[in-house]
Design an enzyme around this catalytic site. Structure first.
Site, mmCIF file in Angstrom:
data_model
loop_
_atom_site.group_PDB
_atom_site.id
_atom_site.type_symbol
_atom_site.label_atom_id
_atom_site.label_comp_id
_atom_site.label_asym_id
_atom_site.label_seq_id
_atom_site.Cartn_x
_atom_site.Cartn_y
_atom_site.Cartn_z
ATOM 1 N N TRP B 178 46.057 12.270 18.073
ATOM 2 C CA TRP B 178 44.931 11.046 17.626
ATOM 3 C C TRP B 178 45.359 10.889 16.020
ATOM 4 C CZ3 TRP B 178 39.237 12.017 15.869
ATOM 5 C CH2 TRP B 178 38.730 10.761 15.870
ATOM 6 N N ASP B 259 39.895 20.280 20.674
ATOM 7 C CA ASP B 259 39.178 19.083 20.643
ATOM 8 C C ASP B 259 38.915 18.444 22.056
ATOM 9 O OD1 ASP B 259 40.104 15.811 18.957
ATOM 10 O OD2 ASP B 259 38.527 16.405 20.228
ATOM 11 N N LYS B 295 32.764 9.319 25.359
ATOM 12 C CA LYS B 295 33.139 9.036 26.581
ATOM 13 C C LYS B 295 32.564 9.252 27.844
ATOM 14 C CE LYS B 295 36.958 8.602 23.395
ATOM 15 N NZ LYS B 295 36.683 9.046 22.041
#
Lengths: 410, 453
Positions: B178, B259, B295
């Site tokens: 990311w 993560d 999300k």
């Protein structure tokens, strides 16, 4: 299955001391005395000593839920409607600076987060430049500057002999600082002392700052909450802006809209041109993105809704006047009680002259400890009390505690 | 850098005017009314910040900025990873709406500052979600959890804590990762390195390279791992590969930092998506995990997440938690209450929790079905190459294998907005837009030479 090693990688991590301000509330909770009084953290309480959610906030939240807005990521710089509103509240909607686009506004995580962004920016773009903070100042200012890697020193501010402003000391220290230093100023309702410069004194402070080409950095956490008037409480900032000075301003809506836990505020840079403002804004974004990506939407929408609706805005002004009024009333009552209990005729009028949520009582650490240990009055060790946590009903009790601590403890 | 002060910003007449104005206003009054003076009509002469340059737009969030500017009716936003419905709209989960209604109706609720480490109920429930209710680490009270600002904030607080308290400054990130990871860790005070991860030839995992690089890392290095649904590639290790990695990491005494941004969102199962993390807890070792509810609860803008640090002993976890407070207090004092309250309400209520798992599964399934539709559409057009990676990859994103030129072509000619590394957000696709995307990919691949990433 391979088993991990027995030794912890964090064996050497020591227990950190409790936060001096927030730790007070924790100690208060642990106290079982019915007499206990929490004058620690600066959160507004009603006369019944209950927390307070403003009516306009409840209305705004109801509107928000009904309109069913989405929860998409805000832009890194935050909610546009909020940023516009907050800059206008600060400077006045018709301020030429806004029209000229000379202000960069980025939504931040209340006052702390906004100060942190400002400090991170200073570390990167004015490396080595020192920030001068008042002595005393809000305890977290030093932590913010330290963690940002920004050097700081203090300018004299509180005069314990008058329990007022050491104005000449302040001016001297600001004058003696290297040209181009950054001066952290409390826009109104100085925390922890409650002592503000007069309008005339602000003018002199601006003179010296201009002479020395210092950069003012205002911490505005109480706009509207101090005097009850948004415009009056912004007059120091507006005065500096009107003189054409470049400056930074960190704002918070924790107190004036009671949005403490929503973490809503802004960092503003007022600069010489819109071009510079845009560039600064882009760099503030670049600092925010690896810190939290984009700010929380809820508190920003509440502010935008309240400010954007004329009737809610009026209601907000009334509620703010009520809150500021209650604090002024409590100051008066405390002063009256102190004056009547005190047999030695000490002048306690500084309680009336100070403004905002806090009052520096002039009590030292031992005396403050006595307040807590003997009288179950919780306050910070620097002698600061939060008047927002005081009711009229408790003023006499508090006066007794202060008189006892002041005269009987060294 | 300030070398000398700038004096005399104003003409002497301007200064005299200012002084005059001050004498004219009654003493002690606010100068609020005076600020209309035209003394500084031209503003300050120059700026202390003249040297500040314009920062480039954030590469990921900048895609949406560019998309918004495009007037074309056929534009598609496959940039930022935010879930969209079949109709291309953002969504508020029903459970989230219900939770918000409950919160608003609850008159006993206030907006007082949360503790520095956040809402206690939220922290407990968030930790239970990732570690499992019966996790020995939780039962033994050796996990320090702090509510932070979504995944980013949790990673940043973790990085700053490690920079202060951990002996090893090196953190290894997968290549690619990311886009924001690098700056989070470097701004947080750590030194960033990478380990091989994505294999462009297979569009899958370069397991051998990953193992070699992790083995070569100095003992005690921080290893950042995507718990599931790797961003940007969608390529995850298999369970067997995870076990191999776990043994290697433990043997090297590395410290894993997970993560976890897609728990439940990747496979549709909360437990399955947490398997990797839980296997590292089960061996009794220490680790960090950053969780995001952006999300899986659709709470993007509310910024809800948590950082958990699993320690050897309860006493250590207590110390660690106290030190986390010292990192957080000068950053933002305490976290925002709204999003965390929503999550706590849902996770703490068995009915809402059950409803949530259903809504979550539906979102994950829609994405899986988009993968199938896109793959079929590409096959139907006879686009050259092996496109099965679209099916094998998991989660919101797919690393298409398209290169920068092809991406630029697709944006220019087909108004497809995606990041220049070839990543598309499957969550931004619908049955209606799949054909258009397939057309664009076909044109990009056949019109321009298809070179490996």
């Amino acid at each position: 299955m391979a088993v991990a090693v027995d030794v912890s990688k964090f064996e050497s991590v020591t227990m950190a001391p409790p936060d001096p301000i927030l730790g007070v509330s924790e100690a208060f909770k642990a106290d079982s005395s019915p007499l206990k009084l929490n004058l620690g953290v600066g959160a507004y309480r009603t006369e019944e000593l209950q927390p307070y959610v403003l009516d306009v906030v409840k209305k705004a939240e109801k509107l928000m839920l009904e309109s069913g807005e989405f929860k998409e990521y805000l832009p890194i710089e935050g909610l546009a409607a909020f940023n516009k509103a907050t800059a206008e509240l600060l400077l006045g909607a018709d301020n030429p600076v806004i029209k000229q686009g000379r202000i960069a506004t980025v939504q931040g995580l209340s006052g702390t987060g906004s100060l942190r962004l400002g400090a991170a920016f200073i570390q990167r773009y004015l490396p080595g430049v020192k920030v001068l903070i008042s002595s005393p100042t809000w305890g977290n200012h030093k932590n913010i500057l330290n963690d940002s890697g920004v050097p700081w020193s203090e300018y004299r501010y509180f005069d314990p002999t008058t329990v007022g402003l050491d104005f000449s000391g302040m001016i001297e220290d600001i004058k003696n600082a290297t040209d181009g230093s950054i001066i952290l100023l409390h826009g109104c309702a100085h925390n922890p002392t409650g002592i503000d410069p007069t309008a005339e004194q602000w003018g002199t402070i601006a003179d010296v700052i201009e002479e020395k080409s210092h950069l003012p950095f205002f911490d505005v956490a109480y706009q509207g909450f101090a005097s009850g008037s948004l415009d009056n409480d912004a007059s120091s900032v507006r005065q500096f802006v009107a003189r054409g000075l470049e400056l930074f301003v960190a704002q918070s809506y924790s107190k004036n809209l009671g949005l403490y836990a929503e973490r809503i505020g802004a960092i503003n840079a007022v600069v010489s041109s819109s071009d510079v403002a845009n560039r600064i804004k882009s760099q503030l974004k670049r600092l925010a993105r690896p810190m939290y990506s984009n700010p929380p939407v809820h508190g920003a929408r509440i502010v935008a809704n309240v400010v954007g609706d004329p009737s809610l805005f009026d209601e907000w002004r009334s509620e703010m006047q009520l809150m500021a009024g209650r604090i002024k009333g409590v100051r008066q009552s405390l002063y009256d009680a102190l004056s009547s209990v005190d047999e030695n005729g000490k002048d306690w009028s500084f309680i009336l002259k100070q403004i905002g949520m806090f009052s520096f009582t002039g009590l030292n650490k031992n005396q403050s400890d006595n307040m807590t240990d003997k009288w179950h009055v919780y306050m910070t060790k620097d002698g600061r009390i939060s008047l927002a946590g005081l009711s009229l009903a408790k003023c006499e009790y508090l006066a007794d505690a202060i008189i006892d601590s002041y005269y009987n403890v060294k | 850098m300030m070398e000398e002060g700038r004096k005399g910003r104003y003409t002497s007449s301007e200064r005299r005017l200012q002084a005059l104005v001050q004498h004219l206003s009654p003493s002690g009054s606010s100068l609020a009314g005076v600020v209309q003076m035209e003394v500084t009509a031209s503003g300050p002469v120059g700026s202390v910040f003249e040297h500040v340059e314009q920062a480039p737009e954030d590469p990921i969030l900048g895609v949406t900025v560019a998309y918004n500017k495009d007037p074309s009716p056929i534009k598609v936003n496959l940039g930022v990873g935010a879930y969209r419905t079949e109709e291309g709209k953002p969504v508020i989960l029903n459970v989230v709406r219900k939770a918000e209604e409950r919160l608003l109706a609850d008159r006993s609720r206030y907006k007082e500052y949360l503790p520095i480490t956040g809402l206690a109920d939220f922290n407990k429930l968030s930790a239970k979600l990732i570690f499992g209710k019966e996790s020995p680490a939780l039962l033994e009270k050796r996990v320090a959890t702090a509510q932070c600002l979504s995944g980013t904030g949790s990673l940043r607080v973790g990085a700053e804590f490690l920079a202060k308290h951990y002996f090893q400054r090196l953190v290894f990130l997968p290549a690619p990762t990311w886009g924001n990871h690098h700056k989070i860790f470097s701004n947080g005070g750590l030194t960033v390195k990478t380990y091989r991860y994505y294999d462009p030839r297979t569009r899958g995992l370069d397991y051998q390279g990953m193992v070699e690089d992790i083995r070569a890392a100095p003992s005690g290095s921080l290893i950042l791992l995507h718990a599931c649904a790797h961003n940007p590639t969608g390529v995850d290790p298999t369970p067997e590969q995870w076990e191999g990695l776990r043994q290697l990491i433990r043997n090297k005494r590395h410290l894993p930092f997970f993560d976890s941004a897609y728990q439940g969102f990747a496979s549709g199962s909360l437990d399955l998506d947490a398997l990797a993390v839980r296997s590292f807890v089960a061996d009794g070792g220490e680790l960090l995990v950053a969780q995001s509810f952006a999300k899986n609860m659709g709470l993007y803008g509310e910024r809800v997440g948590s950082l958990s640090i699993v320690c050897k002993k309860e006493a250590i976890a207590t110390h660690v938690e106290s030190q986390l407070k010292l990192v957080i207090r000068p950053m933002y004092s305490n976290p925002p209450i709204h999003g965390a309250s929503i999550v706590a309400t849902i996770l703490g209520d068995s009915e809402l929790y059950a409803e949530w798992t259903i809504e979550l599964k539906a979102m994950a399934n829609r994405i899986i079905s988009m993968r199938h539709q896109l793959h079929s559409a590409i096959q139907a057009r006879g686009t050259p190459g092996d496109w099965t990676h679209i099916l094998k990859q998991i989660g919101m994103f797919s690393f298409t294998g398209l290169n920068r030129e092809q991406v630029a072509f697709m944006t220019k000619e087909y108004h497809i907005y995606m990041t220049s590394d070839g990543r598309i957000s499957m969550a931004g696709l619908s049955s209606k837009t799949v054909p258009h995307l397939a057309d664009a990919i076909h044109a990009a691949v056949t019109g321009l030479s298809f070179s490996r990433q």
